[in-house]
Design a protein around this motif. Structure first.
Motif, PDB file in Angstrom:
ATOM      1  N   GLU A   3      -4.509   6.945  -2.743  1.00  0.00           N
ATOM      2  CA  GLU A   3      -3.994   5.744  -2.081  1.00  0.00           C
ATOM      3  C   GLU A   3      -4.110   4.578  -3.059  1.00  0.00           C
ATOM      4  OE1 GLU A   3      -5.285   4.809   1.842  1.00  0.00           O
ATOM      5  OE2 GLU A   3      -5.185   6.899   2.502  1.00  0.00           O
ATOM      6  N   ALA A   4      -3.212   3.626  -2.917  1.00  0.00           N
ATOM      7  CA  ALA A   4      -3.267   2.465  -3.814  1.00  0.00           C
ATOM      8  C   ALA A   4      -2.806   1.228  -3.078  1.00  0.00           C
ATOM      9  CB  ALA A   4      -2.399   2.701  -5.046  1.00  0.00           C
ATOM     10  N   ASP A  34      -9.129  10.642  -2.854  1.00  0.00           N
ATOM     11  CA  ASP A  34      -9.923  11.173  -1.733  1.00  0.00           C
ATOM     12  C   ASP A  34     -10.966  10.183  -1.222  1.00  0.00           C
ATOM     13  OD1 ASP A  34      -8.527  13.603  -1.663  1.00  0.00           O
ATOM     14  OD2 ASP A  34      -9.685  14.351  -3.360  1.00  0.00           O
ATOM     15  N   ASP A  35     -10.686   8.900  -1.325  1.00  0.00           N
ATOM     16  CA  ASP A  35     -11.582   7.879  -0.776  1.00  0.00           C
ATOM     17  C   ASP A  35     -10.753   6.765  -0.128  1.00  0.00           C
ATOM     18  OD1 ASP A  35     -13.666   6.278  -0.082  1.00  0.00           O
ATOM     19  OD2 ASP A  35     -14.393   5.906  -2.125  1.00  0.00           O
ATOM     20  N   PRO A  36     -10.026   7.090   0.936  1.00  0.00           N
ATOM     21  CA  PRO A  36      -9.138   6.076   1.520  1.00  0.00           C
ATOM     22  C   PRO A  36      -9.891   4.869   2.065  1.00  0.00           C
ATOM     23  CG  PRO A  36      -9.116   8.105   2.865  1.00  0.00           C
ATOM     24  CD  PRO A  36      -9.903   8.400   1.619  1.00  0.00           C
ATOM     25  N   SER A  37     -11.152   5.052   2.487  1.00  0.00           N
ATOM     26  CA  SER A  37     -11.857   3.892   3.073  1.00  0.00           C
ATOM     27  C   SER A  37     -12.110   2.818   2.018  1.00  0.00           C
ATOM     28  CB  SER A  37     -13.144   4.320   3.765  1.00  0.00           C
ATOM     29  OG  SER A  37     -13.951   4.994   2.831  1.00  0.00           O
ATOM     30  N   ALA A  38     -12.241   3.214   0.755  1.00  0.00           N
ATOM     31  CA  ALA A  38     -12.426   2.203  -0.308  1.00  0.00           C
ATOM     32  C   ALA A  38     -11.175   1.345  -0.444  1.00  0.00           C
ATOM     33  CB  ALA A  38     -12.747   2.893  -1.631  1.00  0.00           C
ATOM     34  N   ALA A  55     -17.489   8.899  -9.703  1.00  0.00           N
ATOM     35  CA  ALA A  55     -17.152   9.469 -11.014  1.00  0.00           C
ATOM     36  C   ALA A  55     -15.782  10.127 -10.949  1.00  0.00           C
ATOM     37  CB  ALA A  55     -18.202  10.496 -11.415  1.00  0.00           C
ATOM     38  N   PHE A  56     -15.003   9.966 -12.030  1.00  0.00           N
ATOM     39  CA  PHE A  56     -13.649  10.518 -12.054  1.00  0.00           C
ATOM     40  C   PHE A  56     -13.626  12.015 -11.765  1.00  0.00           C
ATOM     41  CE2 PHE A  56     -10.220   7.665 -13.888  1.00  0.00           C
ATOM     42  CZ  PHE A  56     -10.818   6.511 -13.417  1.00  0.00           C
ATOM     43  N   ASP A  57     -14.671  12.726 -12.181  1.00  0.00           N
ATOM     44  CA  ASP A  57     -14.633  14.158 -11.894  1.00  0.00           C
ATOM     45  C   ASP A  57     -15.498  14.542 -10.701  1.00  0.00           C
ATOM     46  OD1 ASP A  57     -12.580  15.443 -13.201  1.00  0.00           O
ATOM     47  OD2 ASP A  57     -13.601  15.162 -15.131  1.00  0.00           O
ATOM     48  N   GLY A  58     -15.890  13.540  -9.928  1.00  0.00           N
ATOM     49  CA  GLY A  58     -16.623  13.825  -8.690  1.00  0.00           C
ATOM     50  C   GLY A  58     -15.648  14.160  -7.570  1.00  0.00           C
ATOM     51  N   PRO A  59     -16.179  14.378  -6.369  1.00  0.00           N
ATOM     52  CA  PRO A  59     -15.301  14.749  -5.252  1.00  0.00           C
ATOM     53  C   PRO A  59     -14.369  13.612  -4.830  1.00  0.00           C
ATOM     54  CG  PRO A  59     -17.603  14.540  -4.522  1.00  0.00           C
ATOM     55  CD  PRO A  59     -17.602  14.389  -6.004  1.00  0.00           C
ATOM     56  N   SER A  60     -14.802  12.366  -5.026  1.00  0.00           N
ATOM     57  CA  SER A  60     -13.929  11.234  -4.693  1.00  0.00           C
ATOM     58  C   SER A  60     -14.337  10.038  -5.545  1.00  0.00           C
ATOM     59  CB  SER A  60     -14.057  10.887  -3.214  1.00  0.00           C
ATOM     60  OG  SER A  60     -15.359  10.418  -2.941  1.00  0.00           O
ATOM     61  N   PHE A  61     -13.409   9.139  -5.755  1.00  0.00           N
ATOM     62  CA  PHE A  61     -13.734   7.923  -6.504  1.00  0.00           C
ATOM     63  C   PHE A  61     -12.655   6.869  -6.262  1.00  0.00           C
ATOM     64  CE2 PHE A  61     -10.548   8.332  -9.839  1.00  0.00           C
ATOM     65  CZ  PHE A  61     -10.291   9.694  -9.839  1.00  0.00           C
ATOM     66  N   ALA A  62     -12.991   5.649  -6.650  1.00  0.00           N
ATOM     67  CA  ALA A  62     -12.026   4.553  -6.483  1.00  0.00           C
ATOM     68  C   ALA A  62     -12.120   3.620  -7.678  1.00  0.00           C
ATOM     69  CB  ALA A  62     -12.325   3.791  -5.196  1.00  0.00           C
ATOM     70  N   VAL A  63     -11.010   2.952  -7.956  1.00  0.00           N
ATOM     71  CA  VAL A  63     -10.979   1.941  -9.018  1.00  0.00           C
ATOM     72  C   VAL A  63     -10.563   0.623  -8.370  1.00  0.00           C
ATOM     73  CG1 VAL A  63      -9.935   1.265 -11.219  1.00  0.00           C
ATOM     74  CG2 VAL A  63     -10.238   3.691 -10.688  1.00  0.00           C
ATOM     75  N   PHE A  64     -11.356  -0.410  -8.569  1.00  0.00           N
ATOM     76  CA  PHE A  64     -11.007  -1.738  -8.050  1.00  0.00           C
ATOM     77  C   PHE A  64     -10.563  -2.611  -9.224  1.00  0.00           C
ATOM     78  CE2 PHE A  64     -14.170  -0.073  -5.152  1.00  0.00           C
ATOM     79  CZ  PHE A  64     -13.652  -0.367  -3.895  1.00  0.00           C
ATOM     80  N   GLY A  65      -9.509  -3.366  -9.018  1.00  0.00           N
ATOM     81  CA  GLY A  65      -9.062  -4.310 -10.044  1.00  0.00           C
ATOM     82  C   GLY A  65      -9.437  -5.718  -9.624  1.00  0.00           C
ATOM     83  N   LEU A  66     -10.066  -6.474 -10.527  1.00  0.00           N
ATOM     84  CA  LEU A  66     -10.522  -7.839 -10.183  1.00  0.00           C
ATOM     85  C   LEU A  66      -9.874  -8.888 -11.065  1.00  0.00           C
ATOM     86  CD1 LEU A  66     -13.511  -5.942  -9.994  1.00  0.00           C
ATOM     87  CD2 LEU A  66     -13.809  -7.967  -8.609  1.00  0.00           C
ATOM     88  N   ARG A  67      -9.724 -10.056 -10.480  1.00  0.00           N
ATOM     89  CA  ARG A  67      -9.277 -11.220 -11.257  1.00  0.00           C
ATOM     90  C   ARG A  67      -9.881 -12.465 -10.600  1.00  0.00           C
ATOM     91  NH1 ARG A  67      -3.418 -11.184 -11.173  1.00  0.00           N
ATOM     92  NH2 ARG A  67      -3.676 -12.632  -9.473  1.00  0.00           N
ATOM     93  N   TRP A  96       0.854  -1.202   0.000  1.00  0.00           N
ATOM     94  CA  TRP A  96       0.000   0.000   0.000  1.00  0.00           C
ATOM     95  C   TRP A  96       0.883   1.242   0.000  1.00  0.00           C
ATOM     96  CZ3 TRP A  96       0.088   3.799   3.800  1.00  0.00           C
ATOM     97  CH2 TRP A  96      -0.969   4.717   3.800  1.00  0.00           C
ATOM     98  N   PHE A  97       0.450   2.275  -0.665  1.00  0.00           N
ATOM     99  CA  PHE A  97       1.124   3.574  -0.511  1.00  0.00           C
ATOM    100  C   PHE A  97       0.124   4.692  -0.704  1.00  0.00           C
ATOM    101  CE2 PHE A  97       1.205   5.328  -4.766  1.00  0.00           C
ATOM    102  CZ  PHE A  97       1.063   4.226  -5.589  1.00  0.00           C
ATOM    103  N   TRP A  98       0.530   5.871  -0.318  1.00  0.00           N
ATOM    104  CA  TRP A  98      -0.283   7.062  -0.595  1.00  0.00           C
ATOM    105  C   TRP A  98       0.607   8.100  -1.264  1.00  0.00           C
ATOM    106  CZ3 TRP A  98       2.791   6.997   3.547  1.00  0.00           C
ATOM    107  CH2 TRP A  98       3.386   8.197   3.943  1.00  0.00           C
TER     108      TRP A  98
END
Ligand SMILES: Cc1cc2nc3c(=O)[nH]c(=O)nc-3n(C[C@H](O)[C@H](O)[C@H](O)COP(=O)(O)OP(=O)(O)OC[C@H]3O[C@@H](n4cnc5c(N)ncnc54)[C@H](O)[C@@H]3O)c2cc1C
Length: 404
Positions: free
Chosen positions: A329-330, A368-372, A345-357, A318-320
């Motif tokens: 954060e990632a 701006d969404d560390p809890s995600a 949404a990418f242009d909203g106040p916060s968003f997250a991207v999840f990668g699945l496999r 993890w890093f920020w």
């Protein structure tokens, strides 16, 4: 029996090793030798400390009293010159030998300075130490023309701080979308584009040469016809692990100090942690992790090895990073995912991207969404099955995602 431990290097890895040894019950002699004035934290160097909104005392890794309270003998302003595992000692610059049953190398690294003509100019800066930041800060005066070389984590942070201080900033990188491997191409592109929205000009090129002139430093860039003139240049092109002590002591070194999963080097009396350590797992050398939390975890694992206790459970890396007042954060590497799911949404106040496999989360990154990202990390560590629709739905609280 380990009675005397000497830790070489007072960055987050070295100080965490000392803290974990004491909290784990180590009662022997504990010495921390550091080349700097006192142990401080590095992430603020490109953020608040560079901006001048935090001073050196505010970035200390521990308050001065902590070393007495924890019976850690701190020897600062002293660079260890040699390891002498056979004599159970490390050597100090005045020739003194410090007795050590076990040594922990926590020597970090230095900023990379590629062999570009003219790179030795005083106008060319790097950023690895508080002294580097103190030298750079006066150059970031309002209106100063600044070139940041390298648009990775540190380069992007410096560009963001410099523009906040009122500089005219160009950010150059030969890669079209830096950080795509870690953050995935979509988020990495969005973050790179954020620079332009904050008056940082991004250029896709490499530096060919620097020439110091009376009026500034002239920089020749590939793919840019005319040379450009700047007041200051900051290099953010990576770090070089500090492996010299290990090499001189005959330890295995391969673009890092090679350690096993317990952080033991090729000499059982010597361990290595933090940025310079390179873990061999199942016969394969892993890439070094050059992040703050990984260095802290290394300290905890090395302490467990020395104490003979169970190591902490491994956790996904993890890093920020912060840029233009956005907190990123990632966890994991998004390029290892089969597909991604966007929450918000990418242009909203916060968003997250999840990668699945294979129905599992393997990585995530957020703005701006560390809890995600916190939730994603638990899902990765515990292999909790993921439901793409629930991941994408911002009305589902991150902690509820953990129910699978
Ligand atoms: C500007 C900057 C910003 C960063 N921002 C982030 C961030 O936002 N998020 C994140 O996750 N990570 C960030 N990082 C990375 C993170 O700070 C590093 O991964 C972390 O500091 C590594 O800790 P370390 O203890 O291994 O090494 P270091 O912090 O480099 O400490 C090594 C210490 O060893 C000492 N030393 C070296 N040789 C000797 C010797 N022979 N004798 C005695 N002492 C010696 C050095 O003086 C130094 O004090 C940043 C790094 C930098 C430079």
């Amino acid at each position: 029996m380990t009675e005397r431990v000497v830790i070489v290097g007072g960055g987050v890895a070295g100080v965490s090793t000392a803290a974990a040894l004491r909290s784990g019950g180590f009662d022997g002699d504990l010495t921390l030798v550091d080349a700097g004035d006192f142990p401080y934290d590095r992430p603020p160097l490109s953020k608040d400390f560079l901006a001048g909104t935090k001073d050196i005392k505010q970035i200390a890794l521990q308050p001065p009293q902590w070393y007495d309270d924890q019976r850690v003998r701190l020897i600062n302003r002293t660079a260890v010159t040699a390891l002498r595992p056979r004599d159970a000692a490390v050597e100090l610059p005045d020739g003194r030998l410090l007795p050590a049953d076990r040594v922990v190398l926590a020597t970090g690294g230095g900023a990379a300075r590629p062999p570009i003509p003219g790179i030795d100019s005083d106008r060319v800066h790097v950023l690895r130490t508080a002294d580097d930041a103190d030298r750079l800060r006066p150059a970031l005066a309002p209106g100063a023309r600044v070139l940041v070389v390298g648009a990775g984590l540190i380069g992007a942070e410096v560009a963001s701080t410099a523009v906040r201080l009122g500089c005219q900033v160009d950010l150059v990188d030969p890669v079209a979308v830096p950080l795509a491997a870690v953050l995935g191409p979509e988020l990495a592109a969005w973050l790179h584009d954020l620079h332009a929205r904050h008056r940082v000009t991004t250029l896709r090129a490499s530096v060919e040469s620097f020439t110091e002139l009376r009026t500034g430093i002239e920089v020749r860039l590939t793919s840019v016809a005319e040379p450009r003139l700047y007041d200051a240049v900051v290099l953010g092109v990576g770090m070089v692990p500090c492996t010299e002590l290990a090499r001189l002591a005959g330890l295995e070194v391969d673009r890092g100090i090679v350690v096993d999963e317990r952080h033991v080097t090729s000499n059982p009396a010597v361990l290595a942690v933090g940025d310079p350590a390179r873990v061999r797992r199942d016969g394969a050398l892993l890439p070094r992790t050059e992040h703050w939390e990984a260095a802290r975890h290394d300290g905890a694992r090395a302490a467990a090895t020395l104490l003979g206790t169970a190591p902490p459970e491994p956790t996904a890396p993890w890093f920020w990073t912060d840029r233009h007042a956005r907190h990123v954060e990632a966890v994991g590497h998004l390029d290892t995912a089969e597909h991604t799911v966007v929450r918000g949404a990418f242009d909203g106040p916060s968003f997250a991207v999840f990668g699945l496999r294979d129905g599992l989360v393997v990585a995530a990154a957020s703005v701006d969404d560390p809890s995600a990202v916190r939730a994603a990390r638990r899902m990765i560590d515990r292999r909790i099955p993921a439901d793409a629709d629930r991941l994408a739905d911002p009305s589902v609280k991150p902690r509820d995602l953990l129910r699978g």
